[in-house]
Design a protein around this motif. Structure first.
Motif, PDB file in Angstrom:
ATOM      1  N   GLY A  68       0.861  -1.266   0.194  1.00  0.00           N
ATOM      2  CA  GLY A  68       0.012  -0.073  -0.099  1.00  0.00           C
ATOM      3  C   GLY A  68       0.898   1.229  -0.026  1.00  0.00           C
ATOM      4  N   ASN A  69       0.122   2.141   0.074  1.00  0.00           N
ATOM      5  CA  ASN A  69       0.904   3.630   0.045  1.00  0.00           C
ATOM      6  C   ASN A  69       0.684   4.283   1.322  1.00  0.00           C
ATOM      7  N   GLY A  70       1.432   5.205   1.917  1.00  0.00           N
ATOM      8  CA  GLY A  70       1.425   5.898   2.968  1.00  0.00           C
ATOM      9  C   GLY A  70       1.595   5.122   4.153  1.00  0.00           C
ATOM     10  N   ASN A  71       0.686   5.673   5.270  1.00  0.00           N
ATOM     11  CA  ASN A  71       0.682   4.867   6.518  1.00  0.00           C
ATOM     12  C   ASN A  71      -0.037   3.310   6.328  1.00  0.00           C
TER      13      ASN A  71
END
Length: 461
Positions: A365-368
């Protein structure tokens, strides 16, 4: 004087209901072992959170701990548990229950019996001539073993609301003080391991390195001594193949080291045999006996958040305590959440080259979102692998902190990616990083359930 019984009454109402654990495996035997481990972890969480917050009582000389430096362990003794099994399509589900109203008396009786043995030893010590140093050394060593056993049973008994006898008049502090006055004739680690091995003749023993009292990471002494002891008992390479666990702990006086080992049954965590020896200082004069990260270890293991219904646990292919891995060995880490929820992992690395904390990637996934893992209802109460890695330089101490929530986790510590190491670094000041992770939890609403577990292991060449 305010005493410990007020604490007992307070905790009794918290665990008046049955305590349960669940395990899944291919056979009844393995599922039973998993269920017992799960139950032990639940009790450990209760003991740890309550002892940390309420275990100080007013004594004649001010505030003092009622638990005499108990290192809260998941190897707590289980008496009178009931097991049930359910055969499923691809596995066996085992459930274990500990009913306080049924087992409280068992723990009370056990404590009374240990106290009688300690009283008998105290009487013998009082009747021993001051010139009989060898006999006194043996008596105080036996007393130390019994006091450790007493602490383990008392910690569970308090949580269950058992009726507790008065504490033994002989204390660990008194025993340590008296042992410091005596001399030991065990002047080498080879001799120490031989003396210990004579007390543990059972087969299929998994031997853990000894830890310094109240610590969770292995010092150089533990790494050296465990090799010698393994060679002299009928040991196995993995806890999965073991019938018994051999767990050690030591304290250091000016003249000697007081080293205690307990042989625990895999089935009940009860002590099968125990032995305390006293090692002359010259046997370990060139070996480090104190863990290097002792201050951070204490900080990491204090203030651990525990929810009454949400429980998260960490484990490895060697268990969760007294962990030591050598160069080239493979480590597999596991996490378990008792119901649907979210987790994230913070790692703390301490080596000669430096220290840093990081967020562990758990999903794509992306980010957090890459750092947060969702545990669905089907995977609840099952161990989920976080992956394997091989022990390579630099060597030191690795600590893992898992944080779980019943609600989606949207707030995480800020990180920066380090291309050289491949880690998402939180901070090179690990104490500040720990404050950040626990600070985040305090901002959550009261409706959000939160739970935490920590695990540390040492890697060596």
């Amino acid at each position: 004087m305010k005493n410990i019984w007020m604490l007992t009454l307070c905790l009794a109402s918290m665990l008046s209901a049955d305590i349960s654990g669940v395990g899944y495996a291919q056979t009844n035997k393995e599922a039973k072992k998993e269920a017992l481990g799960d139950l032990s972890q639940v009790i450990k969480s209760e003991v740890r959170s309550n002892f940390e917050s309420k275990s100080f009582v007013k004594g004649d000389k001010g505030n003092s701990s009622s638990s005499s430096n108990i290192k809260i362990s998941s190897n707590l003794p289980i008496l009178g548990a009931d097991f049930t099994f359910i055969d499923r399509a691809m596995e066996v589900e085992a459930r274990v229950e500990l009913s306080p109203h049924k087992v409280k008396a068992l723990y009370t009786k056990k404590l009374q019996n240990i106290k009688k043995e300690l009283d008998s030893i105290s009487s013998e010590i009082g009747n021993t001539s001051s010139s009989s140093s060898t006999l006194k050394l043996q008596l105080y060593s036996d007393a130390y073993s019994l006091l450790k056993e007493y602490d383990r049973y008392e910690s569970v008994a308090m949580i269950l609301g058992s009726k507790l006898p008065n504490r033994p008049t002989l204390t660990k502090a008194k025993v340590k003080l008296e042992l410091a006055k005596l001399d030991s004739n065990i002047d080498s680690l080879d001799m120490a391991s031989r003396v210990l091995a004579k007390s543990f003749k059972n087969k299929n023993i998994f031997v853990y390195p000894p830890l310094m009292q109240s610590n969770t990471t292995v010092a150089q002494f533990g790494a050296v001594f465990v090799k010698k002891l393994k060679a002299k008992v009928k040991s196995v390479k993995s806890p999965k193949n073991a019938s018994y666990l051999l767990v050690g702990e030591y304290v250091v006086t000016k003249k000697m080291m007081v080293l205690n080992y307990e042989l625990l049954s895999i089935k009940t965590n009860e002590i099968v045999a125990s032995k305390t020896i006293n090692i002359n200082k010259k046997a370990y004069k060139n070996i480090q006996v104190k863990p290097k990260n002792i201050d951070f270890d204490a900080l990491l293991n204090s203030g651990v958040i525990s929810s009454s219904s949400l429980k998260v646990s960490l484990n490895s292919n060697r268990g969760s305590e007294n962990l030591l891995f050598n160069k080239g060995e493979d480590i597999e880490l596991f996490v378990k959440l008792n119901k649907m929820g979210y987790i994230y992992i913070v790692g703390y690395t301490q080596t000669k080259e430096g220290s840093f904390s990081y967020l562990l990637e758990l999903s794509e996934g992306n980010g957090n979102s890459r750092f947060v893992k969702f545990i669905n209802a089907d995977d609840a109460s099952r161990w989920i692998s976080l992956g394997e890695f091989t022990v390579e330089p630099p060597f030191g101490v690795e600590s893992i902190q898992v944080i779980a929530s019943n609600r989606k986790i949207n707030s995480l510590p800020s990180v920066s990616y380090d291309e050289k190491s491949g880690y998402y670094i939180i901070s090179k000041d690990i104490k500040k990083a720990l404050v950040k992770t626990r600070g985040i939890k305090k901002k959550k609403s009261k409706k959000t359930e939160l739970s935490e577990d920590v695990m540390s292991f040492t890697t060596i060449r």
